[in-house]
Structures are given as structure tokens and as C-alpha cells.
Design an enzyme around this catalytic site. Sequence first.
Site, PDB file in Angstrom:
ATOM      1  N   LYS A 155       0.830  -1.216   0.000  1.00  0.00           N
ATOM      2  CA  LYS A 155       0.000   0.000   0.000  1.00  0.00           C
ATOM      3  C   LYS A 155       0.861   1.262   0.000  1.00  0.00           C
ATOM      4  O   LYS A 155       0.642   2.171  -0.802  1.00  0.00           O
ATOM      5  CB  LYS A 155      -0.899  -0.017   1.239  1.00  0.00           C
ATOM      6  CG  LYS A 155      -1.491   1.331   1.605  1.00  0.00           C
ATOM      7  CD  LYS A 155      -2.220   1.249   2.937  1.00  0.00           C
ATOM      8  CE  LYS A 155      -2.559   2.586   3.528  1.00  0.00           C
ATOM      9  NZ  LYS A 155      -1.413   3.304   4.085  1.00  0.00           N
ATOM     10  N   ASN A 156       1.830   1.300   0.926  1.00  0.00           N
ATOM     11  CA  ASN A 156       2.567   2.561   1.064  1.00  0.00           C
ATOM     12  C   ASN A 156       3.515   2.829  -0.105  1.00  0.00           C
ATOM     13  O   ASN A 156       3.897   3.977  -0.331  1.00  0.00           O
ATOM     14  CB  ASN A 156       3.308   2.601   2.412  1.00  0.00           C
ATOM     15  CG  ASN A 156       2.329   2.812   3.566  1.00  0.00           C
ATOM     16  OD1 ASN A 156       1.164   3.161   3.348  1.00  0.00           O
ATOM     17  ND2 ASN A 156       2.788   2.588   4.781  1.00  0.00           N
ATOM     18  N   CYS A 182      -5.092   8.304   9.167  1.00  0.00           N
ATOM     19  CA  CYS A 182      -5.284   7.889  10.557  1.00  0.00           C
ATOM     20  C   CYS A 182      -4.810   8.972  11.512  1.00  0.00           C
ATOM     21  O   CYS A 182      -3.827   9.657  11.236  1.00  0.00           O
ATOM     22  CB  CYS A 182      -4.501   6.600  10.823  1.00  0.00           C
ATOM     23  SG  CYS A 182      -5.079   5.203   9.866  1.00  0.00           S
ATOM     24  N   ARG A 204       0.437  15.392  13.302  1.00  0.00           N
ATOM     25  CA  ARG A 204       1.223  14.825  12.185  1.00  0.00           C
ATOM     26  C   ARG A 204       1.731  15.992  11.335  1.00  0.00           C
ATOM     27  O   ARG A 204       1.157  16.316  10.295  1.00  0.00           O
ATOM     28  CB  ARG A 204       0.369  13.858  11.357  1.00  0.00           C
ATOM     29  CG  ARG A 204      -0.044  12.620  12.144  1.00  0.00           C
ATOM     30  CD  ARG A 204      -0.792  11.614  11.303  1.00  0.00           C
ATOM     31  NE  ARG A 204       0.074  10.836  10.438  1.00  0.00           N
ATOM     32  CZ  ARG A 204      -0.314   9.750   9.765  1.00  0.00           C
ATOM     33  NH1 ARG A 204      -1.554   9.327   9.870  1.00  0.00           N
ATOM     34  NH2 ARG A 204       0.518   9.098   8.983  1.00  0.00           N
ATOM     35  N   ASP A 261       3.631   0.460  12.228  1.00  0.00           N
ATOM     36  CA  ASP A 261       2.395  -0.021  11.600  1.00  0.00           C
ATOM     37  C   ASP A 261       2.080  -1.477  11.939  1.00  0.00           C
ATOM     38  O   ASP A 261       1.054  -2.010  11.500  1.00  0.00           O
ATOM     39  CB  ASP A 261       2.467   0.148  10.065  1.00  0.00           C
ATOM     40  CG  ASP A 261       2.366   1.611   9.660  1.00  0.00           C
ATOM     41  OD1 ASP A 261       2.131   2.470  10.541  1.00  0.00           O
ATOM     42  OD2 ASP A 261       2.523   1.910   8.460  1.00  0.00           O
ATOM     43  N   ARG A 290      -9.121   0.383   3.854  1.00  0.00           N
ATOM     44  CA  ARG A 290      -8.164   1.303   3.218  1.00  0.00           C
ATOM     45  C   ARG A 290      -6.868   0.562   2.892  1.00  0.00           C
ATOM     46  O   ARG A 290      -6.116   0.982   2.015  1.00  0.00           O
ATOM     47  CB  ARG A 290      -7.827   2.465   4.168  1.00  0.00           C
ATOM     48  CG  ARG A 290      -8.865   3.560   4.228  1.00  0.00           C
ATOM     49  CD  ARG A 290      -8.335   4.748   5.007  1.00  0.00           C
ATOM     50  NE  ARG A 290      -6.939   4.982   4.661  1.00  0.00           N
ATOM     51  CZ  ARG A 290      -5.990   5.293   5.527  1.00  0.00           C
ATOM     52  NH1 ARG A 290      -6.251   5.453   6.793  1.00  0.00           N
ATOM     53  NH2 ARG A 290      -4.748   5.470   5.122  1.00  0.00           N
TER      54      ARG A 290
HETATM   55  C1  UD1 Z   1       4.283   6.824   6.900  1.00  0.00           C
HETATM   56  C2  UD1 Z   1       3.260   5.728   6.688  1.00  0.00           C
HETATM   57  C3  UD1 Z   1       2.608   5.368   8.019  1.00  0.00           C
HETATM   58  C4  UD1 Z   1       3.680   5.000   9.063  1.00  0.00           C
HETATM   59  C5  UD1 Z   1       4.759   6.066   9.131  1.00  0.00           C
HETATM   60  C6  UD1 Z   1       5.935   5.650  10.004  1.00  0.00           C
HETATM   61  C7  UD1 Z   1       2.507   6.132   4.433  1.00  0.00           C
HETATM   62  C8  UD1 Z   1       1.407   6.580   3.541  1.00  0.00           C
HETATM   63  N1  UD1 Z   1       2.273   6.197   5.755  1.00  0.00           N
HETATM   64  O1  UD1 Z   1       3.576   7.943   7.422  1.00  0.00           O
HETATM   65  O2  UD1 Z   1       1.732   4.270   7.801  1.00  0.00           O
HETATM   66  O3  UD1 Z   1       3.078   4.871  10.335  1.00  0.00           O
HETATM   67  O4  UD1 Z   1       5.277   6.357   7.819  1.00  0.00           O
HETATM   68  O5  UD1 Z   1       6.504   4.472   9.516  1.00  0.00           O
HETATM   69  O6  UD1 Z   1       3.544   5.678   3.989  1.00  0.00           O
HETATM   70  N2  UD1 Z   1       7.353  14.206  11.369  1.00  0.00           N
HETATM   71  C9  UD1 Z   1       7.686  15.526  11.655  1.00  0.00           C
HETATM   72  N3  UD1 Z   1       7.706  16.421  10.617  1.00  0.00           N
HETATM   73  C10 UD1 Z   1       7.408  16.076   9.345  1.00  0.00           C
HETATM   74  C11 UD1 Z   1       7.074  14.731   9.062  1.00  0.00           C
HETATM   75  C12 UD1 Z   1       7.055  13.814  10.111  1.00  0.00           C
HETATM   76  O7  UD1 Z   1       7.957  15.877  12.799  1.00  0.00           O
HETATM   77  O8  UD1 Z   1       7.448  16.937   8.459  1.00  0.00           O
HETATM   78  C13 UD1 Z   1       7.332  13.202  12.464  1.00  0.00           C
HETATM   79  C14 UD1 Z   1       5.941  12.603  12.697  1.00  0.00           C
HETATM   80  O9  UD1 Z   1       5.162  13.398  13.567  1.00  0.00           O
HETATM   81  C15 UD1 Z   1       6.275  11.245  13.277  1.00  0.00           C
HETATM   82  C16 UD1 Z   1       7.605  10.889  12.566  1.00  0.00           C
HETATM   83  O10 UD1 Z   1       8.132  12.107  12.061  1.00  0.00           O
HETATM   84  O11 UD1 Z   1       6.517  11.364  14.660  1.00  0.00           O
HETATM   85  C17 UD1 Z   1       7.471   9.890  11.440  1.00  0.00           C
HETATM   86  O12 UD1 Z   1       6.513  10.347  10.505  1.00  0.00           O
HETATM   87  P1  UD1 Z   1       6.586   9.961   8.960  1.00  0.00           P
HETATM   88  O13 UD1 Z   1       7.658   8.948   8.749  1.00  0.00           O
HETATM   89  O14 UD1 Z   1       6.641  11.221   8.177  1.00  0.00           O
HETATM   90  O15 UD1 Z   1       5.169   9.274   8.711  1.00  0.00           O
HETATM   91  P2  UD1 Z   1       4.257   9.381   7.426  1.00  0.00           P
HETATM   92  O16 UD1 Z   1       5.120   9.494   6.218  1.00  0.00           O
HETATM   93  O17 UD1 Z   1       3.177  10.367   7.625  1.00  0.00           O
END
Ligand code: UD1
Length: 428
Positions: free
Chosen positions: A22-23, A117, A122, A306, A398
Site C-alpha cells: 500500500k505505502n 489515521c 502529524r 504499523d 483502506r
Molecule cells: C508513513 C506511513 C505510516 C507510518 C509512518 C511511520 C505512508 C502513507 N504512511 O507515514 O503508515 O506509520 O510512515 O513508519 O507511507 N514528522 C515531523 N515532521 C514532518 C514529518 C514527520 O515531525 O514533516 C514526524 C511525525 O510526527 C512522526 C515521525 O516524524 O513522529 C514519522 O513520521 P513519517 O515517517 O513522516 O510518517 P508518514 O510518512 O506520515
Amino acid sequence: MDIFVVEGGKRLEGSITVGGAKNAAVAIIPAAILSGDICRIENLPTISDVSVISQILVQLGAKVTQISNSVIEIDSRNLTGFQVSQELAKNMRASYYLLGALLGRFNRARVPMPGGCYFGVRPIDQHLKGFEALGADVGLRDGVVSLNAPNGLKANHIFMDVVSVGATINVMLASVKAEGLTIIENVAKEPHIVDLANFLNSMGADVRGAGTDVIKIRGVKELHGTTYSIIPDQIEAGTYMLAAAATGGDVTVNNIIPKHMECISKKLVEMGVSVYEYDDSIRIIRDGGLKACSVITMPHPGFPTDMQPQMAAVMALASGTSSITEGVWENRFQYIAELVKFGAKADVHGRVATFSGVEQLNGASVKATDLRGGAAMVIAALAAQGESSIREIFHIERGYEQLIDKLVGVGASITRKTVPDPPDKDEK
Ligand code: UD1
């Protein structure tokens, strides 16, 4: 509303084939528009997130043709739109990959802040920092992010303050056609980052280092169409491995990359489960009790966040005290209030959840609080004695293709039913 009804307590036996990741799919589909050409994407999972991200491309002017269940063709030659609608963006987190993809294609993008989610705050500051470093002006008005780079994008040396999957992907998308050599440090190393890099390279990009801490991207002027097959879904595979363990089953999970499953396999072995690895499958057998263990979630190659709710459902049945420390999200334990309805004994203090294993879970009426929290409900219901019902299954759908068929194929009793909506709380 639709619910799952599960008659639990049945040992899962047989084999399950997992679908595409999915991701990876939700990053690769938007990435295809960078080519301005025709891309054929294979091994796609048949899940609602893939339909939604495909609809976003159609709304922007691409032609998306379903060739078979798991194959689509994206023709983005006539795609001219650069504004994503709120209606579609609110349904999924990955809609924000249109920021990087549209910026890379047109030097501008307008995308509403994403849904998905809820795990606490986030932020997307690292994504925006990356776009700015490449020369884009960033604006945020009425919940819509605007990016503009009227003078084109220029390579830069970017150091990510936190390891973020989304920011790594978005900056990769924006920089494949930027002028010069972009270096991104402290990047995420998840399997789907590598898959995206391979996809971009198959369109003619020059991306190196994906899977390490540093990614180097030399901008190219043009990309071209390609045919690409997506990697298997690590989290879907892990979910079935844990379902087998929770039910004392014997299940072979096919179409996987065993290397991607190592962190989960090792935990299962610690818990007393037998794990046999083959070239592209894993067999899970549990014929004794489960032993307690502890897990800390971390970016890849650590234990994936996840997978932690599904692991909690297994820990609930493991003899002794188990614990999960959530190292990625500030609030990812909402599902535990539902898990205890099965009779699980759990306590949450901040980012740590502890479980005192019980001998048996009992059927319960619960809801899916989010995608993977919902998967944990399915595992608990499969292991529990008696009947369970799970509401709000749209979260689960999803991310899991043909969940019912796959589970029924290994002996589970699970059906989908339509039942009347509960009365609106505000209705007098
Ligand atoms: C992706 C996955 C999600 C998974 C996550 C962590 C997808 C579509 N989703 O989410 O299922 O749980 O990776 O493996 O691939 N952060 C910041 N600033 C930013 C971005 C992130 O502080 O600009 C922090 C977030 O709050 C969190 C951490 O970094 O604590 C990791 O987030 P991130 O790896 O970005 O998750 P997603 O890409 O949203």
C-alpha cells in the site's frame, strides 16, 4: 453500516498470498505523473487508498485505465491540473505526495492538508523545508498548501531534522527534475523508499542511495513512461503472520520478501513461535504457548509502528508481561480501549503500553479506531472464543485487500454484514 462478524477460536491453517505494498503504491501512483507519459503499474493492492489516489490523478486530468485487478495504466500526457480537491485529499494521508509530484512536474502545486489515521499531531514541516530548499515558495491558507517555483527548482543539500517517510518521498519527487545534484541526509530507509527510487529510475531518473541514510538525486530534464511491479506489502504479510501466531495456527504467507519481515519473524521466535523462511514465503507454526516479549517501534529497519497494534493483540495472549514502546507517533494506542473489550489486560502510560497475558480472549463488539488498530481487532476476534463484531471497517479496507477471502481461505469464520446505522448521538 457494514461490519465484520467473526466466529473466533479457529486455528488458521493453509496459505495466504499477499498483495502489493500500500505505502509504495500510494507514492508510486502520484510519481507516475512526473513522466508526462504512460506508466503501467503492476502488483497493485485492490484497496480503497489506491482508488482514491487514482481518482485524484483523474481529477487533475490524467487517464487511468484499469487493465486488471492489480494493474493500472496512467496516461499523464494531458494532465494539466495542479490543485487537488479537498473532497479527495481528506480521505488519505498520502494525498500529500501530490505536493512533490506536481511541484516536480509543473513547478507549482496546491494540495489541502492531508487526512488519514489520527495518531496525534502529524506535522509536515520537513516536507515544506525540503520544498523551500529546492527553491519553492510555500504558502498555507485555509488549510491548503501552495507551492510555487516560478524560476524552476534547483538542487540543494538538505538535512532532515527527523527521519520521515513522507518527507523523504516528497523531496525525492520534487528533486528528480531539479537542476543539479540534490543530497538528502537523514532520510527514511523503509522498503517502499527503495521501491519508489527504483520506479523513478525506471522512468529515467538518477536516484542513488535509497535504503541508506543519504539519497543523492541528479536532476534530469525529461522522464519517460515505464512498466513497473510494486513490492509485496510488508505490513499485510506481518498481519497474517501474527494472526497465525494468535490462533495457534500453521500458515504459509506467500509473495513476500523475507528480508523485509525479519524484525517481525525474530519477535515471533522470541515468543515461542516457529518461523521457517523460504525464497519468497514464510511459514508460521504455533503449537505451544506464547511467551511475553517487548517491542520498541522505530523507523526501518526497526520494528514498524504499523505492526504494533497487531502485535498487541498477540501480546494480550502471551504468558507474562509484555510491553510496547511507541517510538514514532505521539498517540497510537487508541485501539487499546477496544482490545480490552475482548478481556485483554493492558495499561497505557504515555508512549508505553504493557500487557499481562491472559489465557483466553472472549468475543466482543468493538470498532476499528484506525487502519492497523482495526487489523488488531481482526486478530483478537479470530483468536477469541465466541462471536465478535467489528464496526467502522472502512479503516481496515483502506489497507487490506480481500481480507475476508484471504482469511476464509485459511479456515477463519469471518463475514461482512450490513446492519442499521446506530442512532446519531446528537439526535434527540
Ligand atoms: C508513513 C506511513 C505510516 C507510518 C509512518 C511511520 C505512508 C502513507 N504512511 O507515514 O503508515 O506509520 O510512515 O513508519 O507511507 N514528522 C515531523 N515532521 C514532518 C514529518 C514527520 O515531525 O514533516 C514526524 C511525525 O510526527 C512522526 C515521525 O516524524 O513522529 C514519522 O513520521 P513519517 O515517517 O513522516 O510518517 P508518514 O510518512 O506520515
